[in-house]
Design a protein around this motif. Sequence first.
Motif, mmCIF file in Angstrom:
data_model
loop_
_atom_site.group_PDB
_atom_site.id
_atom_site.type_symbol
_atom_site.label_atom_id
_atom_site.label_comp_id
_atom_site.label_asym_id
_atom_site.label_seq_id
_atom_site.Cartn_x
_atom_site.Cartn_y
_atom_site.Cartn_z
ATOM 1 N N PHE A 37 0.824 -1.208 0.000
ATOM 2 C CA PHE A 37 0.000 0.000 0.000
ATOM 3 C C PHE A 37 0.859 1.260 0.000
ATOM 4 O O PHE A 37 0.554 2.232 -0.707
ATOM 5 C CB PHE A 37 -0.940 0.002 1.214
ATOM 6 C CG PHE A 37 -2.220 -0.738 0.996
ATOM 7 C CD1 PHE A 37 -3.362 -0.071 0.569
ATOM 8 C CD2 PHE A 37 -2.290 -2.098 1.201
ATOM 9 C CE1 PHE A 37 -4.554 -0.754 0.357
ATOM 10 C CE2 PHE A 37 -3.471 -2.798 0.996
ATOM 11 C CZ PHE A 37 -4.610 -2.127 0.572
ATOM 12 N N VAL A 264 -2.485 1.060 6.189
ATOM 13 C CA VAL A 264 -3.452 1.171 5.096
ATOM 14 C C VAL A 264 -4.145 2.532 5.135
ATOM 15 O O VAL A 264 -4.343 3.180 4.097
ATOM 16 C CB VAL A 264 -4.493 0.035 5.185
ATOM 17 C CG1 VAL A 264 -5.651 0.292 4.232
ATOM 18 C CG2 VAL A 264 -3.842 -1.307 4.866
ATOM 19 N N ALA A 267 -1.766 5.201 3.817
ATOM 20 C CA ALA A 267 -1.572 5.082 2.373
ATOM 21 C C ALA A 267 -2.807 5.562 1.611
ATOM 22 O O ALA A 267 -2.688 6.291 0.616
ATOM 23 C CB ALA A 267 -1.253 3.633 2.004
ATOM 24 N N LEU A 268 -3.993 5.173 2.065
ATOM 25 C CA LEU A 268 -5.208 5.594 1.391
ATOM 26 C C LEU A 268 -5.404 7.107 1.489
ATOM 27 O O LEU A 268 -5.866 7.754 0.541
ATOM 28 C CB LEU A 268 -6.421 4.865 1.982
ATOM 29 C CG LEU A 268 -6.525 3.367 1.681
ATOM 30 C CD1 LEU A 268 -7.734 2.769 2.388
ATOM 31 C CD2 LEU A 268 -6.594 3.107 0.182
#
Length: 352
Positions: A37, A264, A267-268
């Motif tokens: 990610f 995560v 990263a998102l």
Amino acid sequence: MNIHTPRRFAPIAVSMTERPNEDANRGPSLVIINATFTAIATLIVILRIIARAFILKKPGLDDAMIAAATILAILNVVVSGLGVTHGTGKHTWALNPSDAVPAAKLRFMTHIIYVLASGSIKISISLLYLRLFPTLRGPTLATIGSITAMTTAIFLATIFQCSPLDAVYNTRKYAHAACLGAVAFWSATAALYLLTDVWVLVLPVPTILGLQASRRKRLVLTALLSLGAFACIASIARMVYIVRLYQGVDQSWHSVDVSIWSGVELALGIVAASVPSLRPVLDQLAPGLLSSVGRSHHYESGGADQRRMAGPFHEDISLVRLTGKGGDGDYGSSASILRGSSGGQCLSQERR
């Protein structure tokens, strides 16, 4: 202040018949997921920097903040990986005694990194909003101030949550250390992060809905700026696993869930904040790819001057060459929305 003597997590009073497989190790999955990610987020940020600094030649403070957040996200992967080499991902009772403190110390470092990275993403998005939505200047500045204060407070509270300081990762050494209640502290901070994520996500929605544009165009812009909703979902999952982590006794094993969802989420948030800035790069790589979206909207109110501003690299969020009205009055077709076009990212919904 809720203080307590920290629980000792090792040795753990679990009978041999109750213990799961001592050879189980979730560490590799932590490294693989977070590295994947984060690598994707890093690539998108690199493309964003190329678009902003080399194509548009208009790098901004929001770009610098998202670059800092990306560096912190990469550091998070590295530190998490080092933790895995010391047993993070294994059951606590299966750890080599010499690895217990180093693993806990590295997990503590990832908490600090997360606090700084999450704050940087939100501030970056808020800075983007300052350029995109002039009528939101007051609320956006207040949001930046609030996020900065919150990040600073949580950063300091994380570092000084125990007295002595190193009792947070070395509970065996200090039998009577005073610490903040872990469940209450981390649940409260997770809730604050989620609240600010949602706020940053919805802040520009009323302004977008007020744009004098077709419904399709408003939906496109809303979709771009709300990509951070995915980061919000990750934030919710992280909050659930934080409670589970600090209510249990097998920290080395259960910390993997928190670490994965933290990575995560970061990263998102980085991706969501940067995708809207990639238009100039996409125009270079595939000139016709976005022409139907970018040029068809040239504008409800045509005119030579608007067409002149509608070059292939007009500004990153070039989907929205629209006329809009906000609380402070008419802010004109390309002037304000284009003026700030630099990438937008949501949350993590970050708005600049």
